[in-house]
Design a protein around this motif. Sequence first.
Motif, PDB file in Angstrom:
ATOM      1  N   LYS A  17      32.308  49.229  29.626  1.00 60.12           N
ATOM      2  CA  LYS A  17      32.989  50.074  28.643  1.00 60.12           C
ATOM      3  C   LYS A  17      34.244  50.685  29.262  1.00 60.12           C
ATOM      4  CE  LYS A  17      29.047  51.640  26.009  1.00 60.12           C
ATOM      5  NZ  LYS A  17      28.114  52.735  25.810  1.00 60.12           N
ATOM      6  N   GLN A  18      34.097  51.145  30.508  1.00 58.41           N
ATOM      7  CA  GLN A  18      35.233  51.786  31.152  1.00 58.41           C
ATOM      8  C   GLN A  18      36.336  50.766  31.407  1.00 58.41           C
ATOM      9  OE1 GLN A  18      36.171  54.617  30.907  1.00 58.41           O
ATOM     10  NE2 GLN A  18      35.364  55.919  32.500  1.00 58.41           N
ATOM     11  N   ARG A  19      35.959  49.513  31.705  1.00 56.64           N
ATOM     12  CA  ARG A  19      36.987  48.480  31.884  1.00 56.64           C
ATOM     13  C   ARG A  19      37.705  48.214  30.570  1.00 56.64           C
ATOM     14  NH1 ARG A  19      33.131  44.597  34.903  1.00 56.64           N
ATOM     15  NH2 ARG A  19      34.426  42.832  34.376  1.00 56.64           N
ATOM     16  N   ILE A  20      36.959  48.286  29.459  1.00 54.67           N
ATOM     17  CA  ILE A  20      37.599  48.118  28.149  1.00 54.67           C
ATOM     18  C   ILE A  20      38.556  49.276  27.892  1.00 54.67           C
ATOM     19  CG2 ILE A  20      37.172  48.031  25.645  1.00 54.67           C
ATOM     20  CD1 ILE A  20      36.351  45.529  27.278  1.00 54.67           C
ATOM     21  N   ALA A  21      38.137  50.482  28.282  1.00 57.16           N
ATOM     22  CA  ALA A  21      39.017  51.644  28.114  1.00 57.16           C
ATOM     23  C   ALA A  21      40.313  51.454  28.911  1.00 57.16           C
ATOM     24  CB  ALA A  21      38.295  52.919  28.549  1.00 57.16           C
ATOM     25  N   ILE A  22      40.171  50.892  30.137  1.00 64.70           N
ATOM     26  CA  ILE A  22      41.359  50.632  30.952  1.00 64.70           C
ATOM     27  C   ILE A  22      42.235  49.590  30.256  1.00 64.70           C
ATOM     28  CG2 ILE A  22      42.194  49.701  33.145  1.00 64.70           C
ATOM     29  CD1 ILE A  22      39.679  50.811  34.460  1.00 64.70           C
ATOM     30  N   ALA A  23      41.602  48.541  29.743  1.00 66.70           N
ATOM     31  CA  ALA A  23      42.360  47.495  29.045  1.00 66.70           C
ATOM     32  C   ALA A  23      43.082  48.090  27.833  1.00 66.70           C
ATOM     33  CB  ALA A  23      41.430  46.371  28.609  1.00 66.70           C
ATOM     34  N   GLY A  24      42.419  49.037  27.158  1.00 66.94           N
ATOM     35  CA  GLY A  24      43.027  49.682  25.996  1.00 66.94           C
ATOM     36  C   GLY A  24      44.307  50.410  26.359  1.00 66.94           C
ATOM     37  N   ILE A  25      44.322  51.005  27.555  1.00 66.57           N
ATOM     38  CA  ILE A  25      45.538  51.686  28.024  1.00 66.57           C
ATOM     39  C   ILE A  25      46.557  50.647  28.487  1.00 66.57           C
ATOM     40  CG2 ILE A  25      46.446  53.220  29.815  1.00 66.57           C
ATOM     41  CD1 ILE A  25      44.892  54.733  27.743  1.00 66.57           C
ATOM     42  N   LEU A  26      46.078  49.616  29.205  1.00 70.86           N
ATOM     43  CA  LEU A  26      46.979  48.573  29.726  1.00 70.86           C
ATOM     44  C   LEU A  26      47.766  47.898  28.609  1.00 70.86           C
ATOM     45  CD1 LEU A  26      45.121  46.430  32.385  1.00 70.86           C
ATOM     46  CD2 LEU A  26      47.242  47.704  32.643  1.00 70.86           C
ATOM     47  N   ALA A  27      47.119  47.730  27.450  1.00 71.59           N
ATOM     48  CA  ALA A  27      47.762  47.037  26.341  1.00 71.59           C
ATOM     49  C   ALA A  27      48.989  47.798  25.847  1.00 71.59           C
ATOM     50  CB  ALA A  27      46.769  46.854  25.202  1.00 71.59           C
ATOM     51  N   MET A  28      49.087  49.066  26.236  1.00 72.78           N
ATOM     52  CA  MET A  28      50.234  49.886  25.867  1.00 72.78           C
ATOM     53  C   MET A  28      51.379  49.580  26.831  1.00 72.78           C
ATOM     54  SD  MET A  28      49.414  53.829  25.090  1.00 72.78           S
ATOM     55  CE  MET A  28      49.518  54.430  26.762  1.00 72.78           C
ATOM     56  N   SER A  29      51.106  48.794  27.878  1.00 73.62           N
ATOM     57  CA  SER A  29      51.932  48.543  29.057  1.00 73.62           C
ATOM     58  C   SER A  29      52.627  49.799  29.576  1.00 73.62           C
ATOM     59  CB  SER A  29      52.894  47.375  28.868  1.00 73.62           C
ATOM     60  OG  SER A  29      53.750  47.541  27.833  1.00 73.62           O
ATOM     61  N   PRO A  30      51.802  50.711  30.096  1.00 72.98           N
ATOM     62  CA  PRO A  30      52.334  51.948  30.661  1.00 72.98           C
ATOM     63  C   PRO A  30      52.825  51.711  32.090  1.00 72.98           C
ATOM     64  CG  PRO A  30      49.973  51.930  30.885  1.00 72.98           C
ATOM     65  CD  PRO A  30      50.349  50.618  30.260  1.00 72.98           C
ATOM     66  N   GLU A  31      53.599  52.654  32.616  1.00 73.07           N
ATOM     67  CA  GLU A  31      54.048  52.515  34.002  1.00 73.07           C
ATOM     68  C   GLU A  31      53.097  53.243  34.934  1.00 73.07           C
ATOM     69  OE1 GLU A  31      58.322  53.384  34.289  1.00 73.07           O
ATOM     70  OE2 GLU A  31      58.334  52.898  32.151  1.00 73.07           O
ATOM     71  N   CYS A  32      52.298  54.126  34.337  1.00 75.35           N
ATOM     72  CA  CYS A  32      51.411  54.947  35.159  1.00 75.35           C
ATOM     73  C   CYS A  32      50.094  55.148  34.411  1.00 75.35           C
ATOM     74  CB  CYS A  32      52.102  56.287  35.396  1.00 75.35           C
ATOM     75  SG  CYS A  32      51.044  57.556  36.067  1.00 75.35           S
ATOM     76  N   ILE A  33      48.975  55.071  35.138  1.00 74.33           N
ATOM     77  CA  ILE A  33      47.693  55.385  34.505  1.00 74.33           C
ATOM     78  C   ILE A  33      47.013  56.485  35.316  1.00 74.33           C
ATOM     79  CG2 ILE A  33      45.440  54.529  33.780  1.00 74.33           C
ATOM     80  CD1 ILE A  33      46.572  51.809  33.445  1.00 74.33           C
ATOM     81  N   VAL A  34      46.574  57.519  34.622  1.00 75.69           N
ATOM     82  CA  VAL A  34      45.843  58.600  35.278  1.00 75.69           C
ATOM     83  C   VAL A  34      44.370  58.398  34.969  1.00 75.69           C
ATOM     84  CG1 VAL A  34      45.538  61.080  35.429  1.00 75.69           C
ATOM     85  CG2 VAL A  34      47.800  60.145  34.951  1.00 75.69           C
ATOM     86  N   PHE A  35      43.532  58.343  35.999  1.00 73.66           N
ATOM     87  CA  PHE A  35      42.090  58.211  35.808  1.00 73.66           C
ATOM     88  C   PHE A  35      41.454  59.571  36.043  1.00 73.66           C
ATOM     89  CE2 PHE A  35      41.630  53.598  35.655  1.00 73.66           C
ATOM     90  CZ  PHE A  35      42.853  53.190  36.160  1.00 73.66           C
ATOM     91  N   ASP A  36      40.968  60.181  34.962  1.00 76.40           N
ATOM     92  CA  ASP A  36      40.378  61.510  35.099  1.00 76.40           C
ATOM     93  C   ASP A  36      38.873  61.371  35.338  1.00 76.40           C
ATOM     94  OD1 ASP A  36      39.731  64.119  35.072  1.00 76.40           O
ATOM     95  OD2 ASP A  36      40.162  64.470  32.958  1.00 76.40           O
TER      96      ASP A  36
END
Lengths: 281, 283
Positions: A145-164
């Motif tokens: 599930k958490q990998r899907i959540a990461i993919a959900g953010i990646l699909a936005m093609s961000p330059e930075c991801i914060v993992f809380d």
Amino acid sequence: MSFIEARGIGFAYSPEEEKVINGIDLKIEKGSYVAILGHNGCGKSTLAKLLCGILLPTEGQILVDGLDTADDSLAFDIRKKCGMVFQNPDNQLVASIVEEDIAFAPENLGLPREEIRARVDAALKTVGMEEYADHATYKLSGGQKQRIAIAGILAMSPECIVFDEATAMLDPSGRKEIVAAMKRLNKEIGITVITITHYMNEAVEADRIIVMSGGEIIGDGRPEEIFSEVERLQSASLAVPQVTELLYLLEQDGHDLPRGILHAMDAADVLETYIGGHKNG
Amino acid sequence: MLKDVTFGQYYPGKSLLHRTDPRIKLLILIEYLVFVLIASTELAMAATLLFTVFLVSVSGVRFGILIKSVKPLLFVLIFTAIINLFFTSGEGDPLFAWKFIKIYENGIRNAVFMLLRLVSLVLGTSVIVSFTTSPLQLTDAIESLLGPLKRIKVPVHEFAMMMSIALRFIPTLIEETNKIISAQKARCADFESGNVINRLKALIPILIPLFVSAVRRAEELADAMECRCYHGGEGRTKLKVMKAKAGDYIFLLVVTLVTVAIFFLDRITWSEAIGFCRDIFSK
């Protein structure tokens, strides 16, 4: 110019309450892998939300790629640049089907259909979940599930991801999956990764560690530097990695051992040479 | 206890019903509901059952799941059948009479019809919509069908979004409820004994933590959605654009014809039908 720049920020949830963040200055470079360490209630999650513009600082200023988070008209651009993965995977999945969930962000950006498709497929591939595209999200394990959540953010093609504290609710194998994904995002795609954690073994993987206590930064440096100051970490109620602690205790007993060893294999090597040296001498 | 709920669950697949446009499926569902409820003669009921069997067989849903979806309703089914059996008064002599209990031929008929109707309703609705349509497709379809209402300022997108999130959280909240029940049981909570009032009172320690956590989840979800650039329905595009194909319209047409046929069958009796057939063959 740094990618994220915090200038003297302070934050309190309400004016009467005590400040959770107290005068922090911080610069995070593009493409870096930063871990923010701290015990419960030290303000690290609040700092994460401030860096993404979910919360606004009550004092000071935060610039994300030169954009001020306090400016409401820039909020959309900032969110596009800086995504965030939360602690509880159940509370951040919007759709019941994996690919529909990952498509949520690009749909919000109003991208054309082909582009959304391409991004969803690419994001699924990056987190290694291609074969789960049409699965129901609630049947997946926590790590998946958490990998899907990461993919959900990646699909936005961000330059930075914060993992809380993205690994806090996972079992050890799920935790490993996520840490591996973070490393891959940083090293292979060049995404700036900021991970907030209280697991030392995760912080060790980062290139830079920021230690927080009582809403302030009390340490900032490379993992070897940070973990060689065992006393300072203990004053912030943080434990050091087990091997580091072992070597520290041996050193306290009068053995001449180097500091800042983070991995079990390195520690074994150091001890082997040390013991070997004694035998010969 | 809550694990067996199959309502609102989606079973991914590639069957005819899975591939049909969800908007068409909703229209088909409306027609289906109409003819299941109007069928009152043997012929019409037989046609309805035949069509239900057809739908079930093209849905590709496993038999076990279908049984599971009817099982929780067993009590309701038996109850309605018994009520119909004993409380329908008919003409002529009762078939069975003992003191005040009288069973008429009409009663048996009503009981059987009601049973078949209810089972068809559950199976039909499940295979046409819930088992074969992902919740997102379903809400998209509702959003699209209600689209014209946007012009008179009805918040159709918000409504559809709320619905899809609610559906998405059903399994999560069920899981949570089970956890809370176990936790309260471990603290010696008693949910099974006592009268109705006491049992209702026993639900309070389940509901309060459930509500608190639901609100907390909602807050986090709102943050997560904002983080993923959600800003309402404006300027939003879709990964899956619904496009009704020729086959979908043919399916809808077939169901419409079936509906008309059942309307017709509902008007005629056996003898009329036999006479009608004889007429055709004698020509």
